[in-house]
Design a protein around this motif. Structure first.
Motif, short mmCIF file in Angstrom:
data_model
loop_
_atom_site.label_atom_id
_atom_site.label_comp_id
_atom_site.label_asym_id
_atom_site.label_seq_id
_atom_site.Cartn_x
_atom_site.Cartn_y
_atom_site.Cartn_z
N LEU A 42 12.57 0.42 -3.10
CA LEU A 42 11.35 0.67 -3.88
C LEU A 42 10.86 2.10 -3.65
N GLY A 43 10.87 2.54 -2.40
CA GLY A 43 10.43 3.91 -2.10
C GLY A 43 11.29 4.96 -2.79
N GLU A 44 12.59 4.72 -2.80
CA GLU A 44 13.51 5.67 -3.44
C GLU A 44 13.24 5.76 -4.94
N LEU B 205 0.85 -1.19 0.00
CA LEU B 205 0.00 0.00 0.00
C LEU B 205 0.88 1.24 0.00
N ILE B 206 0.54 2.18 -0.86
CA ILE B 206 1.33 3.40 -0.97
C ILE B 206 0.44 4.62 -0.76
N ASP B 207 0.92 5.52 0.07
CA ASP B 207 0.35 6.87 0.13
C ASP B 207 1.37 7.77 -0.56
N TRP C 82 8.67 18.28 -4.90
CA TRP C 82 8.69 17.62 -3.57
C TRP C 82 7.76 16.41 -3.63
N VAL C 83 8.19 15.36 -2.95
CA VAL C 83 7.34 14.16 -2.89
C VAL C 83 7.50 13.47 -1.54
N ARG C 84 6.41 12.91 -1.04
CA ARG C 84 6.50 12.03 0.14
C ARG C 84 5.85 10.71 -0.23
N VAL C 85 6.63 9.64 -0.03
CA VAL C 85 6.15 8.29 -0.35
C VAL C 85 6.06 7.50 0.95
N THR C 86 4.87 7.04 1.28
CA THR C 86 4.70 6.16 2.45
C THR C 86 4.35 4.78 1.90
N LEU C 87 5.23 3.84 2.19
CA LEU C 87 5.09 2.51 1.59
C LEU C 87 4.87 1.49 2.70
N ARG C 88 3.82 0.69 2.59
CA ARG C 88 3.48 -0.24 3.67
C ARG C 88 3.39 -1.68 3.17
N LYS C 89 4.06 -2.57 3.87
CA LYS C 89 3.85 -4.00 3.68
C LYS C 89 2.78 -4.43 4.68
N LEU C 90 1.97 -5.41 4.30
CA LEU C 90 0.81 -5.78 5.13
C LEU C 90 0.98 -7.15 5.77
N ALA C 91 0.75 -7.21 7.06
CA ALA C 91 0.72 -8.49 7.80
C ALA C 91 1.90 -9.39 7.45
N ILE C 92 3.08 -8.82 7.35
CA ILE C 92 4.24 -9.60 6.94
C ILE C 92 5.01 -10.11 8.17
#
Ligand SMILES: Nc1nc2c(c(=O)[nH]1)N=C([C@H](O)[C@@H](O)CO)CN2
Length: 118
Positions: free
Chosen positions: A75-77, A29-31, A91-101
């Motif tokens: 991956l975020g970079e 999931l990415i914001d 400008w950018v902000r990337v929030t990257l989430r792995k789920l239930a890992i």
């Protein structure tokens, strides 16, 4: 500065340190928050005066599907690089989430901020 955003943008990619993680794509999931140079589009109502978030999403989905990385950092970079270099965001902000890992952790990941807020 005006900021375009995508929340809970879901994509599939091979990512992780371990053999079991690298056998098949997993959901991420990415914001994404994308700074804009100006607010011209708010007056012109013309997509050419802004960044098309549909095109950004399409590009990132295709990129993630074609790559595999070990770390969420990498991956975020790359995602931050694409948004800044190909779409011209200052400008950018990337929030990257792995789920239930990981046992006992609902989500984990990284927040990457690059560039300058105007
Ligand atoms: N700083 C990081 N630490 C860890 C990562 C990562 O991407 N960055 N990844 C893992 C594993 O792949 C994890 O997702 C599965 O347990 C561990 N630590």
């Amino acid at each position: 500065m005006d900021i375009l955003f995508l929340r809970d943008f879901r994509l599939e990619t091979i990512i992780g340190l371990y053999e079991w993680e690298r056998k098949a794509p997993q959901p991420i999931l990415i914001d994404l928050e994308i700074g804009l140079y100006d607010h011209k589009a708010g007056h012109s109502d013309d997509i050419r005066d802004t960044i098309d978030y549909g095109k950004v999403a399409e590009r990132i989905r295709a990129f993630a599907a074609s790559q595999s990385f070990h770390l969420v950092e990498t991956l975020g970079e790359h995602i931050a690089d694409i948004v800044r270099n190909e779409f011209g965001a200052p400008w950018v902000r990337v929030t990257l989430r792995k789920l239930a890992i990981m046992r006992g952790v609902k989500e984990l990941g990284i927040i990457i901020e690059r560039g300058s807020r105007l």
